[in-house]
Design an enzyme around this catalytic site. Structure first.
Site, PDB file in Angstrom:
ATOM      1  N   SER A 240       0.835  -1.224   0.000  1.00 29.23           N
ATOM      2  CA  SER A 240       0.000   0.000   0.000  1.00 29.23           C
ATOM      3  C   SER A 240       0.863   1.265   0.000  1.00 29.23           C
ATOM      4  O   SER A 240       0.571   2.224  -0.725  1.00 29.23           O
ATOM      5  CB  SER A 240      -0.955   0.005   1.197  1.00 29.23           C
ATOM      6  OG  SER A 240      -0.265  -0.233   2.405  1.00 29.23           O
ATOM      7  N   HIS A 270      -1.918  -8.878   1.994  1.00 32.90           N
ATOM      8  CA  HIS A 270      -1.595  -7.609   2.682  1.00 32.90           C
ATOM      9  C   HIS A 270      -2.742  -7.311   3.658  1.00 32.90           C
ATOM     10  O   HIS A 270      -3.069  -8.139   4.498  1.00 32.90           O
ATOM     11  CB  HIS A 270      -1.375  -6.538   1.607  1.00 32.90           C
ATOM     12  CG  HIS A 270      -0.809  -5.237   2.079  1.00 32.90           C
ATOM     13  ND1 HIS A 270      -0.152  -5.081   3.275  1.00 32.90           N
ATOM     14  CD2 HIS A 270      -0.792  -3.994   1.499  1.00 32.90           C
ATOM     15  CE1 HIS A 270       0.238  -3.820   3.416  1.00 32.90           C
ATOM     16  NE2 HIS A 270      -0.147  -3.137   2.348  1.00 32.90           N
ATOM     17  N   HIS A 317       5.754 -12.576   7.640  1.00 32.94           N
ATOM     18  CA  HIS A 317       5.985 -11.186   7.213  1.00 32.94           C
ATOM     19  C   HIS A 317       7.194 -11.132   6.297  1.00 32.94           C
ATOM     20  O   HIS A 317       8.125 -11.922   6.439  1.00 32.94           O
ATOM     21  CB  HIS A 317       6.204 -10.265   8.426  1.00 32.94           C
ATOM     22  CG  HIS A 317       5.965  -8.834   8.102  1.00 32.94           C
ATOM     23  ND1 HIS A 317       6.955  -8.011   7.614  1.00 32.94           N
ATOM     24  CD2 HIS A 317       4.836  -8.081   8.137  1.00 32.94           C
ATOM     25  CE1 HIS A 317       6.444  -6.819   7.393  1.00 32.94           C
ATOM     26  NE2 HIS A 317       5.159  -6.830   7.695  1.00 32.94           N
ATOM     27  N   ARG A 326       2.973  -4.525  16.717  1.00 33.53           N
ATOM     28  CA  ARG A 326       1.591  -4.043  16.553  1.00 33.53           C
ATOM     29  C   ARG A 326       0.613  -5.125  17.037  1.00 33.53           C
ATOM     30  O   ARG A 326      -0.455  -4.830  17.554  1.00 33.53           O
ATOM     31  CB  ARG A 326       1.319  -3.678  15.085  1.00 33.53           C
ATOM     32  CG  ARG A 326       2.253  -2.602  14.546  1.00 33.53           C
ATOM     33  CD  ARG A 326       2.082  -2.425  13.053  1.00 33.53           C
ATOM     34  NE  ARG A 326       2.396  -3.639  12.316  1.00 33.53           N
ATOM     35  CZ  ARG A 326       2.231  -3.806  11.019  1.00 33.53           C
ATOM     36  NH1 ARG A 326       1.759  -2.808  10.278  1.00 33.53           N
ATOM     37  NH2 ARG A 326       2.555  -4.942  10.414  1.00 33.53           N
ATOM     38  N   ASP A 372      -2.294  -8.353  11.662  1.00 31.98           N
ATOM     39  CA  ASP A 372      -3.658  -8.743  11.302  1.00 31.98           C
ATOM     40  C   ASP A 372      -4.208  -9.898  12.137  1.00 31.98           C
ATOM     41  O   ASP A 372      -5.410 -10.156  12.121  1.00 31.98           O
ATOM     42  CB  ASP A 372      -3.705  -9.123   9.811  1.00 31.98           C
ATOM     43  CG  ASP A 372      -3.335  -7.942   8.941  1.00 31.98           C
ATOM     44  OD1 ASP A 372      -3.836  -6.838   9.210  1.00 31.98           O
ATOM     45  OD2 ASP A 372      -2.532  -8.109   7.998  1.00 31.98           O
TER      46      ASP A 372
HETATM   47  N1  CMX Z   1       1.245 -19.607   5.904  1.00 32.62           N
HETATM   48  C1  CMX Z   1       1.704 -20.514   5.002  1.00 32.62           C
HETATM   49  N2  CMX Z   1       2.783 -20.311   4.224  1.00 32.62           N
HETATM   50  C2  CMX Z   1       3.450 -19.149   4.413  1.00 32.62           C
HETATM   51  C3  CMX Z   1       3.068 -18.196   5.350  1.00 32.62           C
HETATM   52  C4  CMX Z   1       1.902 -18.460   6.111  1.00 32.62           C
HETATM   53  N3  CMX Z   1       1.429 -17.579   7.000  1.00 32.62           N
HETATM   54  N4  CMX Z   1       3.928 -17.148   5.296  1.00 32.62           N
HETATM   55  C5  CMX Z   1       4.822 -17.459   4.332  1.00 32.62           C
HETATM   56  N5  CMX Z   1       4.531 -18.668   3.802  1.00 32.62           N
HETATM   57  C6  CMX Z   1       5.185 -19.331   2.675  1.00 32.62           C
HETATM   58  C7  CMX Z   1       5.124 -18.420   1.453  1.00 32.62           C
HETATM   59  O1  CMX Z   1       3.866 -18.522   0.798  1.00 32.62           O
HETATM   60  C8  CMX Z   1       6.275 -18.912   0.638  1.00 32.62           C
HETATM   61  O2  CMX Z   1       5.875 -20.105  -0.005  1.00 32.62           O
HETATM   62  P1  CMX Z   1       6.386 -20.469  -1.490  1.00 32.62           P
HETATM   63  O3  CMX Z   1       7.874 -20.664  -1.348  1.00 32.62           O
HETATM   64  O4  CMX Z   1       5.643 -21.701  -1.834  1.00 32.62           O
HETATM   65  O5  CMX Z   1       6.050 -19.281  -2.357  1.00 32.62           O
HETATM   66  C9  CMX Z   1       7.296 -19.282   1.717  1.00 32.62           C
HETATM   67  O6  CMX Z   1       6.557 -19.462   2.929  1.00 32.62           O
HETATM   68  C10 CMX Z   1       8.340 -18.203   1.943  1.00 32.62           C
HETATM   69  O7  CMX Z   1       7.668 -16.972   2.190  1.00 32.62           O
HETATM   70  P2  CMX Z   1       8.335 -15.840   3.111  1.00 32.62           P
HETATM   71  O8  CMX Z   1       9.603 -15.411   2.452  1.00 32.62           O
HETATM   72  O9  CMX Z   1       8.412 -16.286   4.514  1.00 32.62           O
HETATM   73  O10 CMX Z   1       7.221 -14.698   3.072  1.00 32.62           O
HETATM   74  P3  CMX Z   1       7.005 -13.593   1.939  1.00 32.62           P
HETATM   75  O11 CMX Z   1       7.888 -12.445   2.237  1.00 32.62           O
HETATM   76  O12 CMX Z   1       7.053 -14.171   0.575  1.00 32.62           O
HETATM   77  O13 CMX Z   1       5.463 -13.198   2.210  1.00 32.62           O
HETATM   78  C11 CMX Z   1       3.587 -12.697   3.541  1.00 32.62           C
HETATM   79  C12 CMX Z   1       5.072 -12.468   3.337  1.00 32.62           C
HETATM   80  C13 CMX Z   1       3.088 -11.775   4.645  1.00 32.62           C
HETATM   81  C14 CMX Z   1       2.840 -12.348   2.253  1.00 32.62           C
HETATM   82  C15 CMX Z   1       3.350 -14.186   3.949  1.00 32.62           C
HETATM   83  O14 CMX Z   1       3.987 -14.438   5.171  1.00 32.62           O
HETATM   84  C16 CMX Z   1       1.895 -14.567   4.023  1.00 32.62           C
HETATM   85  O15 CMX Z   1       1.310 -14.918   2.989  1.00 32.62           O
HETATM   86  N6  CMX Z   1       1.258 -14.503   5.245  1.00 32.62           N
HETATM   87  C17 CMX Z   1      -0.158 -14.787   5.393  1.00 32.62           C
HETATM   88  C18 CMX Z   1      -0.980 -13.589   4.928  1.00 32.62           C
HETATM   89  C19 CMX Z   1      -0.827 -12.445   5.883  1.00 32.62           C
HETATM   90  O16 CMX Z   1      -0.992 -12.562   7.102  1.00 32.62           O
HETATM   91  N7  CMX Z   1      -0.571 -11.254   5.333  1.00 32.62           N
HETATM   92  C20 CMX Z   1      -0.551 -10.001   6.132  1.00 32.62           C
HETATM   93  C21 CMX Z   1       0.847  -9.406   6.281  1.00 32.62           C
HETATM   94  C22 CMX Z   1       0.793  -8.102   7.048  1.00 32.62           C
HETATM   95  C23 CMX Z   1       0.098  -7.058   6.230  1.00 32.62           C
HETATM   96  O17 CMX Z   1       0.652  -6.632   5.192  1.00 32.62           O
HETATM   97  O18 CMX Z   1      -1.019  -6.656   6.580  1.00 32.62           O
END
Ligand code: CMX
Length: 435
Positions: A240, A270, A317, A326, A372
């Site tokens: 964002s 996000h 994250h 937070r 979140d």
């Molecule tokens: N559940 C399952 N798998 C997860 C995970 C979770 N909560 N968090 C990361 N992973 C997975 C990723 O999907 C990725 O898988 P692939 O290798 O198959 O693509 C792997 O672990 C490595 O990811 P990462 O480097 O740890 O995390 P990223 O920087 O790529 O992504 C985020 C960060 C937040 C998008 C991810 O942790 C996620 O999808 N979390 C769940 C959704 C969420 O809570 N988002 C809110 C974030 C805060 C916000 O912006 O509001």
């Protein structure tokens, strides 16, 4: 007493020579090398953005203008009789980097009140949309609809020196910010409360008036203040903030820029994760059918989600490598105000189990909860159970940070963004792959 604009003008004059010197004398200094993994993997960790408004340390978490969350809450002027500071004082603080006095804070409170009423056409736009439209779509559309109000566009079309760009930008963001809680409350009451609206109160600050217009009694006003401040800024690389900055870098005004940023916030990876957390938790609770949840049952549900190829919402994250402060700030709020609330207990149980499951799963680099994972519990407790509205609350808060950022983008003359693309073949050549 210096006004916000005078204080900001002084800070900009102090900052400009520092930025100009870096560009003139040190432009060739390297900040790092970009790898193929980063080019394909969402530019993770590439250090190529600049902001002084907040900084996110992977282990410590966010600092707003150098202050941690508890330091920020402690430093800012509080609404009399309340636990949390004025959002308006926080706006001053993020914008200028200086903690405002009570008098300076109240000046922003009055300025925001004078600017907050919504033009009728914004209400007409909202009312023209089908009622099952997602509230984030409505929120973004309402912001975009007001683009015709932009003072920046008018001044730009008249011909303006680029060193003066920040002034009409400040005017625009100051017009827009106080309208956002009004838009949010209008959407909420129109969609979920049978279109019965509550007039704003001339006596109330931004947080207090938002609670009042939503129809929630105190301490929901403090919840709103806490929530908006916590969600305001997380440096500038998140979707964002980066989107808002990117769009503004083309000299698009704050209406175009924020509307775009809000669209990015609406993604489930996000900001929409806060609605996903509640949806996941409620489905889990329903499946329990009144049975007491145990750690084993929670672990099984988390594994079911992971095995079906979905993410566990509210965990992980891109930058953080520990529990999000937070999350902790909201957890502390729950411990104080709703320690025995069953939903809080369930979220706490998930907090005990999920990091271990994610570690065993072995993919997420950060198994800890983010902002979140906790926020929906508080909303639910105070009666805001329509979880598809939760990301709008995040959006009102996020606007504080990104609108301050784009004002500074104009003040420091940051360039239009234009990173360079390569082809897959070029990456293969760089990697030494022959065929
Ligand atoms: N559940 C399952 N798998 C997860 C995970 C979770 N909560 N968090 C990361 N992973 C997975 C990723 O999907 C990725 O898988 P692939 O290798 O198959 O693509 C792997 O672990 C490595 O990811 P990462 O480097 O740890 O995390 P990223 O920087 O790529 O992504 C985020 C960060 C937040 C998008 C991810 O942790 C996620 O999808 N979390 C769940 C959704 C969420 O809570 N988002 C809110 C974030 C805060 C916000 O912006 O509001």
């Amino acid at each position: 007493m210096a006004t916000l604009k005078e204080t900001l003008a002084r800070k900009i004059e102090e900052q400009r020579p520092r930025t100009a010197r870096l560009v003139k004398e040190f432009a060739d200094v390297k900040l790092g090398e970009v790898t193929i993994g980063q080019a394909i993997g969402g530019a993770r960790g590439v250090r190529c953005l600049v902001t002084d408004i907040s900084y996110l340390d992977p282990y410590e978490g966010i600092r707003f203008r150098g202050k941690t969350i508890p330091e920020t809450f402690a430093a800012l002027p509080k609404v009399p009789g309340k636990d949390y500071p004025y959002v308006e004082g926080f706006w001053w603080f993020l914008m200028t980097g200086e903690v405002p006095t009570m008098a300076q804070t109240l000046e922003v409170v009055e300025d925001f009140k004078a600017r907050r009423s919504l033009p009728q056409y914004v209400i007409d736009v909202l009312r023209a949309m089908p009622r099952d439209t997602h509230p984030m779509t409505m929120f973004s559309a309402a912001i975009l609809a007001m683009q015709r109000e932009s003072v920046f566009v008018k001044r730009y079309n008249e011909g303006m020196n680029k060193f003066a760009y920040w002034e009409p930008m400040l005017e625009d963001v100051t017009n827009l910010m106080p309208k956002l809680p009004m838009i949010a409350a209008y959407i909420y009451r129109m969609k979920y409360k049978a279109d019965r609206h509550i007039h704003s109160s001339a006596d109330l600050d931004l947080g207090g008036n938002f609670a009042h217009m939503m129809g929630f009694a105190p301490p929901y006003d403090d919840v709103a203040r806490m929530y908006f401040i916590l969600h305001s800024d997380h440096e500038s690389g998140n979707v964002s903030a980066h989107t808002t900055h990117l769009v503004a870098s083309a000299l698009s005004d704050c209406y175009y820029s924020l509307s775009a940023g809000i669209n990015g916030l609406a993604g489930p990876l996000h900001g929409l994760a806060n609605q996903e957390v509640l949806s996941w938790t409620m489905k889990f609770r329903d499946k329990l059918g009144g049975k007491e949840p145990t750690k084993e049952i929670v672990a099984q549900a988390l594994w079911d989600t992971l095995k079906s190829g979905q993410v566990v919402p509210g965990y992980g994250h891109a930058v953080l490598r520990k529990t999000d402060p937070r999350y902790m700030a909201q957890r502390e709020f729950c411990q104080k105000h709703l320690p025995d609330y069953p939903l809080f207990k369930l979220i706490s149980l998930i907090f005990e189990v999920a990091p271990g499951v994610l570690q065993e799963h072995g993919k997420a680099k950060n198994p800890w909860p983010n902002v979140d994972a906790q926020s929906g519990v508080i909303q639910w407790y105070y009666g805001l159970t329509e979880w598809d509205f939760y990301t709008v609350l995040f959006g009102v808060g996020r606007a504080i940070g990104v609108l301050c950022n784009i004002t500074w983008d104009r003040a420091l003359g940051y360039a239009i963004e234009r990173p360079k693309s390569l082809t897959t073949k070029m990456l293969e050549e760089s990697a030494g792959i022959k065929e």
